[in-house]
Design a protein around this motif. Structure first.
Motif, PDB file in Angstrom:
ATOM      1  N   LYS A 174       0.622  -0.610   0.314  1.00 39.51           N
ATOM      2  CA  LYS A 174      -0.483  -0.667   0.131  1.00 39.51           C
ATOM      3  C   LYS A 174       0.760   1.099   0.520  1.00 39.51           C
ATOM      4  CE  LYS A 174      -3.654  -2.148   0.049  1.00 39.51           C
ATOM      5  NZ  LYS A 174      -5.151  -1.862  -1.335  1.00 39.51           N
ATOM      6  N   ARG A 176       2.891   1.594  -1.937  1.00 39.05           N
ATOM      7  CA  ARG A 176       4.096   1.830  -2.917  1.00 39.05           C
ATOM      8  C   ARG A 176       2.579   2.226  -3.574  1.00 39.05           C
ATOM      9  NH1 ARG A 176       8.820  -1.816  -4.228  1.00 39.05           N
ATOM     10  NH2 ARG A 176       8.870  -0.666  -5.626  1.00 39.05           N
ATOM     11  N   ASN A 177       1.597   2.341  -3.317  1.00 38.25           N
ATOM     12  CA  ASN A 177       0.574   2.135  -4.272  1.00 38.25           C
ATOM     13  C   ASN A 177       0.034   1.869  -4.856  1.00 38.25           C
ATOM     14  OD1 ASN A 177      -0.077   5.367  -2.691  1.00 38.25           O
ATOM     15  ND2 ASN A 177       0.945   6.350  -3.690  1.00 38.25           N
ATOM     16  N   ASN A 178       0.267   0.437  -4.929  1.00 40.16           N
ATOM     17  CA  ASN A 178       0.166  -0.619  -6.160  1.00 40.16           C
ATOM     18  C   ASN A 178      -1.742  -0.882  -5.764  1.00 40.16           C
ATOM     19  OD1 ASN A 178       2.304  -0.875  -5.968  1.00 40.16           O
ATOM     20  ND2 ASN A 178       2.715  -2.939  -4.751  1.00 40.16           N
TER      21      ASN A 178
END
Length: 276
Positions: A174, A176-178
């Protein structure tokens, strides 16, 4: 942390047991990537990196690989007596790793696939290092992570306790904004992601490249394995797929063996007890 003279470089020995040697290759790679960290270590035994072995005492032992023969057990115990600090180096040393898949099958049947005469082989079940000796620190993963390696070595050299991550891979994913691949691809095998129950520290390298977490770093603190199994079941994954996912890298951990047994109720290879 006691034992290491922080005014000198840490005398270090690297040992390999049953594994692919990938973590030692990673260590060689670190010589270019982390030169300042490696300068803290004085390698007195490292077969892959040195032509000449030095018969010198050491403070730190990095143990790569699982234990799979009676001779391994005796050698490991001798190393433990010598080392002030012993580190389980990679997934195989920490949890048995890929070689431990054979522990879920009959020993002779596995050996017969490889050797013409299995009776000549003295192989035993594959075990993590802490089955036989006390482990001071773990560097998990397949292979180990360079940032985590740097943190550990600098902590040891400074006589401090290293930072241990207890949270799941999902946190790093999260950050890493995946996009969650477990939710995005319902019913597709590649999304059977173990991130919610696997210990962080890899910086979500697999999920950041749209690959499911295979659990190579072993279970996080207090994972909810029954709910993970129910999630997989609800997405239509087969019992065999679920069993294989939990046993690929860390099936010898008590937590992941629980997930592997969820459907079949099959008895785990053994219930682990760490050495005192």
């Amino acid at each position: 942390m006691a034992g290491i003279n922080t005014n000198n470089r840490v005398k270090t020995a690297v040992f390999k047991f049953t594994c692919c040697a990938g973590c030692q290759f990673a260590l060689l790679y670190f010589f270019d990537q982390l030169p300042e960290t490696l300068e803290l270590l004085d390698f007195v035994y490292f077969k892959m990196a040195r032509r000449k072995e030095l018969d010198e005492p050491y403070d730190l032992a990095l143990i790569e690989g699982g234990i799979s023969t009676p001779e391994h057990i005796e050698q490991l115990k001798r190393i433990r007596k010598q080392a002030k600090i012993l580190v389980a180096f990679g997934a195989c040393a920490a949890h048995g790793g890929v070689p431990s898949i054979k522990d879920w099958q009959r020993e002779l049947a596995v050996e017969a696939r490889v050797y013409p005469d299995p009776l000549l082989i003295s192989s035993i079940k594959v075990s993590p290092v802490d089955e036989f000796v006390k482990v001071d620190h773990y560097l998990r993963g397949c292979p180990i992570d360079e940032v985590e390696f740097m943190e550990l070595i600098r902590s040891i050299a400074a006589g401090k306790k290293p930072y241990i991550r207890e949270h799941p891979v999902c946190v790093e994913c999260k950050l890493r904004n995946n996009i969650c691949i477990l939710l995005m691809r319902e019913g597709v095998q590649e999304s059977m992601c173990l991130g919610p129950v696997t210990r962080a520290g890899c910086r979500a390298v697999c999920t950041s490249n749209m690959r499911a977490c295979f659990g190579c770093r072993g279970p996080m603190s207090n994972p909810n394995i029954p709910e993970m199994v129910r999630t997989f079941k609800g997405k239509g994954f087969s019992p065999k797929d679920i069993e294989m996912r939990f046993t690929e890298y860390s099936g010898l951990s008590n937590e992941f063996s629980e997930g592997a047994r969820a459907y079949y109720g099959r008895k785990a290879p053994y219930y682990r007890r760490k050495a005192a």
